[in-house]
Scaffold this active site. Structure first.
Site, PDB file in Angstrom:
ATOM      1  CG  ASP A  41      -0.225   5.917  -3.992  1.00 12.76           C
ATOM      2  OD1 ASP A  41       0.659   5.295  -3.359  1.00 12.76           O
ATOM      3  OD2 ASP A  41       0.036   6.699  -4.913  1.00 12.76           O
ATOM      4  CE  LYS A  43       3.085   8.349  -3.053  1.00 15.37           C
ATOM      5  NZ  LYS A  43       3.953   7.693  -4.047  1.00 15.37           N
ATOM      6  CG  ASN A  46      -0.050  10.759  -3.016  1.00 10.79           C
ATOM      7  OD1 ASN A  46       0.607  11.460  -3.773  1.00 10.79           O
ATOM      8  ND2 ASN A  46      -0.298   9.487  -3.255  1.00 10.79           N
TER       9      ASN A  46
END
Length: 282
Positions: A41, A43, A46
């Site tokens: 995850d 991106k 984050n």
């Protein structure tokens, strides 16, 4: 926030800043992958910056650990617009999916838009998936040749052709010409200064909802006089965890303990040097 809102007239980062952040992300991914963890995850949302402007990867809620003896896994996880083609097709995958997301993240750092979905564009996830599987990425003329070739290598639709983690390291990625001016040894040792250092007196968020999940103090409203008083001593160097440690280890009590009949301890008692004899946690 930093990509889009700090300089709204000219969003995005220059390649020098994007190179620094990407390199630190690579160091983080390499460490995860050496421990058999697939992040899944990555991106911009984050990726956080610490007090010194260095990258901290956050939110491993979708991460998974490869079992010993198993080099691939399956499962649909991630954020639309960032997921690798093999994941979208329901195929088995390995660490390479994280380097696809790195390519999309690097692209967005520079262009201030997604590689497969523009910011604010109303498009369903099926169309985004179709673009990832079939459409080539369009690069603005502002991209240097080295940055373009790195993004293309990271966002290769065929995982076998994708740049990434191989033979236990990211040496293949680190040796790309985009990073030719970077000293990886100094970077990993924390000896390379960040291109941007956050101001400790500024909240880098448009809305309190963006930072509410990270706050340990809720429901408190500061008046203008409170803010003026705070500015007098705010240094940004005394985080709450440090203050809690001072209490838990007994340092706070020791410095604030009273002597005989309520008098303050002498300056040299127990090795404590303090003219006031008092330590106040702010």
């Amino acid at each position: 926030y930093h990509i889009y809102n700090v300089n709204e007239k000219n969003p995005g980062f220059d390649e020098f800043r994007a190179c620094f952040y990407s390199a630190q992300i690579i160091c983080g991914l390499e460490h995860l992958h050496q421990n058999r963890i697939i992040y899944r995850d990555l991106k911009p949302e984050n990726v956080l910056l610490d007090d010194d402007g260095h990258v901290r990867i956050s939110d491993l809620g979708l991460a998974t650990v490869l079992k010993e003896g198993c080099n691939q896994t399956k499962g649909y996880a991630g954020t639309p617009g960032f997921m690798a083609p093999e994941m979208l097709k329901g195929e088995s995958y390995d660490f390479s999916v994280d380097y696809f997301t790195l390519g999309v993240t690097l692209y967005e750092m520079i262009t201030a838009k997604g590689a497969f979905r523009m910011r604010g564009e109303k498009v369903d996830n099926n169309e985004v998936s179709r673009r990832i599987l079939n459409d080539p990425v369009q690069y603005p003329q502002t991209f240097s040749e080295h940055c373009k070739t790195l993004c293309e290598a990271l966002m290769a639709k065929d995982a076998a052709q994708r740049l990434g983690f191989k033979d236990g390291s990211c040496s293949e990625v680190k040796s790309h010409p985009f990073f030719k001016n970077l000293n990886w040894g100094r970077l990993e040792a924390g000896l390379v200064d960040a291109p941007f250092v956050p101001n400790p007196n500024i909240v880098y968020a448009k809305d309190i909802g963006d930072v509410g999940a990270f706050s340990t103090i809720k429901g408190i409203v500061f008046t203008n006089s409170d803010q003026e008083f705070y500015q007098e001593f705010a240094s940004g160097k005394m985080p709450i965890p440090w203050q809690e440690e001072m209490i838990e280890t007994g340092v706070f009590d020791e410095l604030n303990s009273s002597g005989d009949k309520g008098s303050m301890p002498s300056d040299n008692e127990d090795g404590v040097q303090s003219k006031s004899g008092t330590c106040v946690l702010l």
